[in-house]
Design a protein around this motif. Structure first.
Motif, mmCIF file in Angstrom:
data_model
loop_
_atom_site.group_PDB
_atom_site.id
_atom_site.type_symbol
_atom_site.label_atom_id
_atom_site.label_comp_id
_atom_site.label_asym_id
_atom_site.label_seq_id
_atom_site.Cartn_x
_atom_site.Cartn_y
_atom_site.Cartn_z
ATOM 1 N N THR A 1 1.202 6.462 -0.289
ATOM 2 C CA THR A 1 0.982 5.421 -1.291
ATOM 3 C C THR A 1 2.227 5.105 -2.101
ATOM 4 O O THR A 1 3.128 5.944 -2.239
ATOM 5 C CB THR A 1 -0.137 5.864 -2.264
ATOM 6 O OG1 THR A 1 -0.476 4.804 -3.133
ATOM 7 C CG2 THR A 1 0.281 7.073 -3.076
ATOM 8 N N ALA B 1 -7.734 4.809 1.862
ATOM 9 C CA ALA B 1 -7.084 4.201 0.717
ATOM 10 C C ALA B 1 -8.147 3.932 -0.337
ATOM 11 O O ALA B 1 -9.339 4.085 -0.079
ATOM 12 C CB ALA B 1 -6.403 2.905 1.150
ATOM 13 N N SER C 1 0.789 -1.227 0.000
ATOM 14 C CA SER C 1 0.000 0.000 0.000
ATOM 15 C C SER C 1 0.825 1.282 0.000
ATOM 16 O O SER C 1 0.459 2.258 -0.652
ATOM 17 C CB SER C 1 -0.933 0.009 1.222
ATOM 18 O OG SER C 1 -1.843 -1.068 1.162
ATOM 19 N N SER C 2 1.882 1.341 0.781
ATOM 20 C CA SER C 2 2.661 2.576 0.866
ATOM 21 C C SER C 2 4.103 2.247 1.198
ATOM 22 O O SER C 2 4.446 1.097 1.474
ATOM 23 C CB SER C 2 2.081 3.521 1.925
ATOM 24 O OG SER C 2 2.420 3.103 3.238
ATOM 25 N N THR D 1 -2.814 2.327 -1.484
ATOM 26 C CA THR D 1 -2.672 3.455 -0.565
ATOM 27 C C THR D 1 -3.004 3.083 0.883
ATOM 28 O O THR D 1 -3.572 2.044 1.175
ATOM 29 C CB THR D 1 -3.545 4.635 -1.048
ATOM 30 O OG1 THR D 1 -3.292 4.859 -2.431
ATOM 31 C CG2 THR D 1 -3.295 5.899 -0.285
#
Length: 573
Positions: free
Chosen positions: A408, A476, A81-82, A390
């Motif tokens: 992200t 997200a 995600s990040s 994200t």
């Protein structure tokens, strides 16, 4: 700007904003988290990341100090995600002054990038899968330099002390979570990337599974250097050289240089704000999509959605139609304001929103066309594709200062390319692949050297009419972020649901001709009511939100995390 809006809120009639709906809340996946308003808290998508942030607060650290620790850990335990190879928007509330500041750490296109970089020789766009796996997918990462700028201005503890938890966890290992194990096996192009396979496959050839111990010594070593050297550990030297090498290698090698990394600069911006019920709602300006969120909530205030509830199909119909209008405008006009003229004030002009709200009729029809707000210039139809991804987190420290940050690497595991234990972003694919449309009109979100791609990230902060902190929210989810955040705000504020229940309520994402959502979470009566109004809801976007939010209600913090992910609310008296 903010002071003017406070005046508007103070003088406006609040009769329409004071509606309290007695509805039957959806059953929460977890009990509501309600604590005294003075308590410190961290809300993040992974318990280890939230604990790293809380440990910093326990040592007297600031909200920004804690945010750095959270991001360092998320890069390890939630790499899908990040990560520090990506970008972020940090929205900061200073409790002493009441000032809001947006720190823009969005990635930028390399200096040698060209507008046709995602087109084939015949002029047709690459497929997303081709683009995301290419060396051209990665923009110059911005999260680390942005966090360093915020730390220079609001840090309390030494930078070198903020990475110990993540460094130790990377060295000793962490237990693979259910979500990570699932996404490693998911059908995404990035999961075929050599670096992804090398990192997540065990010696027996199988992927890591839930509960397996995963170590990342390369990331631990890098974090040690980042702690000692500061952001130069990423933006120059051996790590920078490896980033350039990985992005310039095939297929479709990119154009990033050491000069691109060395010259990256975060940007401080003022948020976009507008009235929402009894609050002032503020979110990051372009190239982020705060203007879309504020417009959407303004459109909904022209409806009677607040007097309805989660079991009323008309409420969801109104939400869907307002969403489609907002997305039509957002997609057409929002881009990097350093390169294109974005009619922010026009999109939020009360008269314009009033006219756009009149498009909501009794049934859903063809997709709404973009409006022409005051100050708008000709722009192309948008062709940007934004997949889900994200992470969002919120921190409040002992001084009452707040960080609402969305971060992200864009898609799942970014570009699938790894350097020093972290994944590189694929943010360049957040640009429109076609620089012009069939009529030859330029796309607001076309690629250009040094340009930031449009982002759907909207880490928002709510203020009371007298400028006090009232709440924070973000999510997200790619282009669905706006719908996820707006739904949660409607459920919590308009329908008076506890925040945990509001976040858990079904998601509905309406954009263009697509009506998608969590079909199995809506009652048959709501689904039938939507069909009667021209909306046949289908599965799709809606299942993978990552909303984290707090509201101050009656002197108490009502905090919530998205049960669709692995989040947690941690507090400190």
């Amino acid at each position: 700007m903010i002071q003017k809006l406070f005046a508007v809120l103070a003088t406006a009639s609040l009769s329409a904003c004071a509606v309290t709906v007695q509805s039957t809340p959806q059953a929460a996946a977890n009990p509501p988290v309600v604590t005294p308003a003075a308590e410190l808290f961290v809300i993040a998508a992974n318990p280890l990341a939230a604990q790293a942030g809380l440990n910093v607060l326990k040592r007297g650290g600031s909200a920004v100090d804690a945010a750095i620790a959270v991001q360092a850990m998320l890069s390890l335990v939630e790499p899908q995600s990040s990560g520090i190879g990506g970008g972020a928007f940090l929205h900061y509330f200073d409790a002493r002054t009441g000032k809001l500041t947006v720190y823009d750490g969005r990635e930028v296109a390399p200096a040698q990038a060209v507008s046709t970089m995602f087109l084939r020789a015949d002029g047709t766009p690459l497929s997303f899968d081709e683009a995301v796996l290419s060396g051209r997918a990665t923009g110059v990462p911005g999260a680390v330099k942005m966090l360093a700028l915020a730390h220079d201005e609001h840090g309390r503890l030494a930078w070198s002390t903020l990475f110990a938890d993540a460094e130790r966890t990377a060295r000793d290992g962490f237990r693979v979570s259910p979500r990570l194990a699932k996404l490693v096996r998911a059908n995404y192009a990035e999961n075929s990337a050599p670096d992804v396979l090398a990192y997540f496959r065990k010696t027996d050839g199988n992927f890591v599974d839930v509960g397996d111990l995963l170590k990342n010594p390369a990331y631990a070593e890098f974090l040690g250097r980042l702690a000692r050297q500061g952001p130069t550990a990423l933006y120059s030297g051996s790590t920078a050289a490896r980033i350039v090498q990985r992005t310039r290698s095939g297929p479709l090698g990119g154009s990033m240089t050491l000069a691109d990394l060395a010259s990256y600069k975060p940007v401080k911006r003022e948020p976009v704000c507008g009235p929402y019920r009894v609050y002032l709602l503020c979110a990051p300006p372009p190239p982020a999509s705060g203007v879309g969120l504020v417009e959407l909530m303004g459109l909904l205030q022209h409806t009677d959605i607040a007097s309805r509830g989660p079991n009323d199909p008309q409420a969801w119909f109104l939400f869907a139609e307002a969403s489609r209008i907002m997305y039509a405008d957002r997609d057409r006009y929002v881009g990097d304001p350093g390169f294109v003229s974005v009619p922010v004030q026009g999109l939020l002009d009360p008269a314009y929103i009033d006219e756009r709200a009149k498009l909501i009729g009794p049934t859903a029809g063809a997709p709404p066309t973009p409006g022409v707000p005051p100050g708008a210039k000709v722009a192309a139809n948008d062709s940007t594709y934004e997949p889900t991804g994200t992470s969002h987190f919120i921190v409040r420290d002992a001084d009452g200062d707040v960080v609402s940050m969305t971060t992200t690497v864009e898609s799942i595991f970014g570009s699938g390319r790894m350097v020093d234990g972290f994944f590189l972003n694929n943010q360049m694919t957040d640009f429109a692949f076609s620089p012009v449309d069939a009529q030859g009109r330029p796309a607001a979100n076309a690629v250009a050297p040094g340009k930031r791609p449009r982002s759907s990230m909207t880490p928002a902060i709510l203020l009371t009419r007298d400028g006090k902190f009232a709440g924070a929210i973000g999510s997200a989810g790619g282009n669905a972020i706006l719908a996820y955040v707006a739904k949660s705000l409607v459920a919590a504020v308009d329908w008076n649901m506890p925040m945990q229940n509001a976040i858990a309520a079904p998601n509905l994402v309406a954009r263009g001709s697509a009506f998608q959502g969590e079909v199995t979470k809506f009652s048959p009566e709501v689904l039938e009511g939507l069909r009667q109004r021209g909306i046949d809801l289908k599965p799709g976007q809606g299942e993978d939100s990552g909303v984290h939010s707090v509201l101050i209600r009656n002197g108490r913090v009502d905090g919530g995390f998205d049960p669709r992910r692995e989040g947690v609310v941690l507090t400190l008296p």
